[in-house]
Design an enzyme around this catalytic site. Structure first.
Site, PDB file in Angstrom:
ATOM      1  CG  HIS A   1     -48.535 -23.906   2.089  1.00 41.87           C
ATOM      2  ND1 HIS A   1     -48.191 -25.170   1.635  1.00 41.87           N
ATOM      3  CD2 HIS A   1     -49.614 -23.537   1.366  1.00 41.87           C
ATOM      4  CE1 HIS A   1     -49.020 -25.540   0.681  1.00 41.87           C
ATOM      5  NE2 HIS A   1     -49.894 -24.573   0.497  1.00 41.87           N
TER       6      HIS A   1
ATOM      7  CB  CYS B   1     -52.201 -26.730   1.533  1.00 44.56           C
ATOM      8  SG  CYS B   1     -53.047 -25.733   0.280  1.00 44.56           S
TER       9      CYS B   1
ATOM     10  CD  GLU C   1     -45.185 -25.832   3.228  1.00 43.99           C
ATOM     11  OE1 GLU C   1     -45.963 -25.831   4.189  1.00 43.99           O
ATOM     12  OE2 GLU C   1     -45.530 -25.553   2.063  1.00 43.99           O
TER      13      GLU C   1
END
Ligand code: MN
Length: 238
Positions: free
Chosen positions: A213, A109, A215
């Site tokens: 994202h 990002c 994660e």
């Protein structure tokens, strides 16, 4: 086999100066993928990045607030958002030093955006204003693990080698995006509104930035762990 040490940047809250923060999916994802996370705090002594470049085998540059537009030779327009003074300079310095040693970097990002800036590229300060109303829902109103829009991945890319899919539904929480690509980067994923969702710099061993994202997604959708695994595997590539 020795587990690679992965330096991970952190956010700094200037309204609460004592606090550095990291969403848990980054460090836990790196552990799950076989690495050892080493958190890099924000600090004023920028030259200290040299020590982290020595200590760490690879890096994850995390998401966060907006980049001060002056780092890409523009003035801050009224729709540029909150910035974190000091963090831009530190991350640019870290990225440039790490790439000079050809250490692998994954940007996520804002991490993609600051990589692009560190390599001479520019950003849209606000896609909804500058690209227009045809924009997709890039700031989702849904849990962060939910894929809100589809991206198309170039078949000839490292990103395709990692995910083995041309279409991927990913989350989206950004109002900025890469505009001009720095230093021979290659666009490897876009949304249907032409927003850049991933860039690779192939003049380095592993320098990939993604606008979404992973994660926040890997726990529900394990395929997203693959990008952390690829970063870690690249440490031992020649
Ligand atoms: Mn998006």
């Amino acid at each position: 086999m020795k587990r690679p040490r992965i330096g991970i940047t952190t956010a700094v809250d200037h309204n609460n100066i004592a606090r550095h923060s990291l969403k848990s999916g980054y460090a836990e994802g790196i552990i799950r993928a076989g690495g050892v996370p080493i958190l890099i705090p924000n600090f004023d002594e920028v030259e200290l990045t040299s020590e982290y470049v020595k200590i760490c085998d690879a890096f994850v540059i995390i998401g966060g607030n907006d980049v001060d537009a002056r780092f890409y030779r523009e003035e801050n327009l009224q729709f540029n958002g909150e910035i974190e003074p000091g963090r831009d300079e530190l991350e640019i310095n870290l990225i440039q030093k790490a790439l000079k040693l050809n250490k692998p970097i994954l940007g996520i990002c804002r991490g993609l955006q600051i990589m692009n800036v560190a390599l001479g590229g520019t950003l849209y300060q606000d896609i909804f204003t500058q690209v227009g109303t045809k924009c997709l829902k890039h700031i989702q109103q849904a849990p962060r693990w939910h894929g809100i829009h589809e991206i198309s991945i170039e078949k000839t890319s490292k990103l395709f080698d990692i995910f083995k899919q041309e279409k991927l539904s990913v989350n989206s929480t950004h109002h900025q995006a890469v505009k001009d690509i720095g230093n021979d980067g290659i666009i490897v994923a876009r949304t249907s509104d032409e927003i850049i969702e991933a860039v690779e710099w192939r003049n380095f061993k592993f320098a990939i930035g993604v606008q979404w994202h992973p994660e926040a997604m890997w726990e529900k959708e394990p395929i997203f762990l693959k990008i952390f695994e690829a970063l870690i595997e690249s440490v031992n590539d020649n």
